[in-house]
Design a protein around this motif. Structure first.
Motif, mmCIF file in Angstrom:
data_model
loop_
_atom_site.group_PDB
_atom_site.id
_atom_site.type_symbol
_atom_site.label_atom_id
_atom_site.label_comp_id
_atom_site.label_asym_id
_atom_site.label_seq_id
_atom_site.Cartn_x
_atom_site.Cartn_y
_atom_site.Cartn_z
ATOM 1 N N SER A 261 0.968 -1.233 -0.092
ATOM 2 C CA SER A 261 -0.009 -0.024 -0.153
ATOM 3 C C SER A 261 0.887 1.237 -0.034
ATOM 4 O O SER A 261 1.594 1.693 0.921
ATOM 5 C CB SER A 261 -0.826 0.106 1.241
ATOM 6 N N TYR A 263 -0.224 4.197 -0.050
ATOM 7 C CA TYR A 263 -0.938 5.197 0.666
ATOM 8 C C TYR A 263 -0.505 5.301 2.287
ATOM 9 O O TYR A 263 -0.243 6.050 2.496
ATOM 10 C CB TYR A 263 -2.568 4.965 0.507
ATOM 11 N N GLU A 305 -3.142 -6.293 -2.875
ATOM 12 C CA GLU A 305 -3.755 -5.120 -2.639
ATOM 13 C C GLU A 305 -5.262 -5.180 -2.209
ATOM 14 O O GLU A 305 -5.726 -5.984 -2.354
ATOM 15 C CB GLU A 305 -3.656 -4.409 -4.192
ATOM 16 N N GLU A 311 -10.105 4.846 4.262
ATOM 17 C CA GLU A 311 -8.586 4.936 3.984
ATOM 18 C C GLU A 311 -8.137 6.278 4.837
ATOM 19 O O GLU A 311 -7.215 6.167 5.371
ATOM 20 C CB GLU A 311 -8.401 5.062 2.626
#
Length: 629
Positions: A261, A263, A305, A311
């Motif tokens: 990830s 992010y 993923e 998020e």
């Protein structure tokens, strides 16, 4: 007209599915290890030969399978994990699509042995290219053994696309480490070509990390613990001083499943803001526990993923948890570096109010009045204090023998009687600003601009040189020449250096040891978790050794060249990049001249080792055009 759309045969469909599931031997390792974990095994063995091209075998002591299940597990979309579509949003296991074993069996020779605990005999199956060859009963221990041999034997094109054994072996180790880190309560062992590589007994999470990466990993770790309604976070991050150039030791796990990830990685980097050097990456082992119905893990074929419902909240919680841990364990710097804990307010005074001191002033005090030989003082008891005097003043006593301070001093000053006796140095008046000698020296002088470029005049104009790229070219050709003729100079260290690396990094250093010796390194020992260096190249300082080796390992993370020349070329480029003078470094005139002379003495001075121009020329005509109106 006949129909042109037809159903694919099963063996063709399985080979197509294998293209998604099985990309390399590491993909087989991942699927088989996850199946063993789902089988509730507490002891799993991984055996590989020739980096998995000849054999990948996983042996577990799990629940095993019955005769019917053993035959059915190789069918497409056959799984024990899902009964209805709603189960996709409440997954607690690894594999659930039911395509792995069918895809593996379609492109390899598979031999499976399995037995349940309550059965007296087990089942022995053999499959070649998706076709059942034999099925027998056998005396077996509890659990399952999968042996995958001759991967891609019926698809030569796919086999030719496999990388070298070193690269494929590294991918297998990566998959093994990911599964082992996700399940520290399981005993894992790994063997490659008959030798034991990992033996990881069941332990806690911290001990599992130390057993895998060895070295001084334990002192690098900072624990993280956070629990909210959205996510539960635990794990470890590394201290900023142990950050590396590469991103090797970075792991995210969501519900015991390894994921990637960018992010969440950005959230960690934000927590380290201001603590890391440029280009450095922290190590981290983060375990997230989220409700299964808030994530979707079926968005990627390899399941690396995951899609999260919220998020943004996860980002904020993760960043805050890491910042809190870095501050709690005094890893992040504080404002007061010399704070004395003895001066802190005691806990019993925490709720009390501070009492103000009482100050009394004598209104009759006159500093210019006559001195009072006996001033009176009074002090008030308690929290305040007071002073009272009778208008006294204080005068500094004057020394009576001040003339004696100047006795013995010599009078060195001379009195000038006649101003005509003064002689002045004659100055020669010339008709130009510079003499011929100064003009001749200025022609060959170099100049540094913004600590980045070096300007050197030539007959037709001037040369503007990028100092970093030029130095890279000079160092690159020096290292390459030393490694080619095996005549590198080395400086011996008074005290040998002990540098600690992970087990995978030690393997890379061992494979490159001969090439590094040819550059000037002297290795006393290469152990399982560290190397001892007693000599280094002459143009390398002791403090640069660890940085240089880390940069080299980072550059070779993807693949080590097979041929010796390619290895030497890669090492020379990496070392030149690490040791070259950086932009923003001040160079003296002598250093500038040496760099310019060294650059134009190279075989290819026009470009750096990375094919970027090292200098540009600007003629007088070009300058004239700039001034043209």
């Amino acid at each position: 007209m006949s129909s042109i759309i037809q159903l694919l045969p099963d063996h063709v469909a399985n080979q197509i599915a294998a293209g998604e599931v099985v990309q390399r031997p590491a993909s087989v390792v991942k699927e088989l290890l996850e199946n063993a974990v789902d089988a509730k095994a507490n002891d799993i063995k991984l055996i590989i030969k020739d980096a998995g091209k000849s054999l990948v075998q996983v042996i577990d002591n799990g629940v095993g399978m019955s005769v019917t299940d053993a035959r059915l597990c190789f069918e497409r979309h056959a799984t024990s994990k899902i009964r209805a579509a709603e189960d996709l949003f409440s997954l607690h296991t690894k594999g659930f699509r039911g395509e792995a074993l069918a895809s593996i069996a379609a492109i390899a020779h598979v031999e499976m042995k399995t037995k349940q605990e309550q059965d007296e005999l087990g089942t022995h199956l053999a499959i070649e290219g998706g076709k059942f060859v034999s099925q027998d009963v056998a005396v077996l221990p509890k659990g399952t053994s999968f042996a995958v041999k001759n991967l891609f034997f019926n698809i030569p094109a796919r086999r030719n696309f496999l990388k070298s054994d070193t690269v494929e072996h590294r991918h297998i180790v990566d998959e093994f480490q990911r599964v082992a880190l996700a399940h520290p309560n399981i005993h894992f062992t790994m063997y490659h070509n008959g030798s034991e590589m990992f033996n990881l007994p069941a332990s806690n999470l911290r001990q599992r990390i130390v057993n895998i990466f060895s070295g001084k990993t334990n002192e690098k770790l900072v624990p993280i613990q956070e629990s909210t309604e959205i996510v539960g976070i635990q794990g470890f991050v590394s201290k900023p001083e142990f950050a590396k150039k590469n991103r090797g030791e970075q792991f995210f796990f969501v519900n015991d499943r390894f994921i990637k990830s960018g992010y969440l990685h950005h959230a960690i980097m934000a927590a380290y803001e201001g603590l890391l050097k440029d280009g450095c990456q922290p190590s981290y082992f983060i375990y997230l526990d989220v409700p299964p119905n808030t994530i979707d893990i079926n968005i990627h074929p390899t399941k690396t993923e995951i899609k999260f419902d919220d998020e943004h909240a996860l980002y904020a919680i993760l960043r805050s948890a890491i910042k809190h841990s870095l501050g709690q364990f005094n890893v992040a710097p504080v404002l007061d570096f010399d704070r004395d804990s003895n001066l802190d307010t005691p806990y019993e005074y925490e709720g009390k109010e501070a009492s103000m001191p009482l100050i009394q002033v004598d209104a009759n005090f006159n500093p210019f009045g006559d001195p009072d030989p006996a001033p009176t003082k009074s002090y008030s008891s308690g929290s305040g204090s007071s002073y009272s005097g009778s208008g006294s003043s204080y005068r500094k006593p004057e020394p009576s023998n001040w003339e004696s301070l100047y006795v013995g001093l010599k009078q060195d000053t001379e009195t000038i009687t006649d101003i005509q006796d003064i002689q002045f140095e004659s100055e020669e008046v010339t008709g130009s600003l510079f003499n011929d000698k100064e003009i001749e020296e200025a022609i060959y002088k170099t100049y540094q601009i913004h600590k980045k470029y070096i300007v050197s005049p030539i007959k037709s104009g001037m040369v503007i040189i990028d100092q970093q790229r030029a130095h890279q070219r000079v160092l690159y050709e020096q290292f390459l020449a030393n490694m080619t003729v095996n005549q590198a100079s080395s400086q011996q260290l008074l005290f040998p250096l002990n540098l600690y690396f992970s087990s995978q990094e030690i393997i890379l250093i061992s494979e490159l040891q001969l090439s590094l010796v040819n550059t000037g390194f002297v290795f006393e020992e290469v152990k399982e978790d560290h190397v001892v260096i007693s000599g280094i190249p002459v143009n390398v300082t002791e403090s640069e050794v660890s940085i240089l080796l880390e940069q080299l390992l980072s550059d070779l993370q993807d693949e080590i060249p097979e041929s010796s020349f390619s290895q030497n070329d890669t090492i020379a480029k990496s070392m030149a990049k690490s040791l070259a003078v950086k932009t923003g470094t001040y160079l003296t005139e002598r250093e500038q001249e040496n760099l310019v002379n060294g650059l134009f003495a190279c075989k290819e001075p026009n470009v750096s080792p990375f094919h970027k121009p090292t200098f540009i020329t600007m003629s007088v005509e070009d300058l004239d055009k700039k001034f043209a109106v």
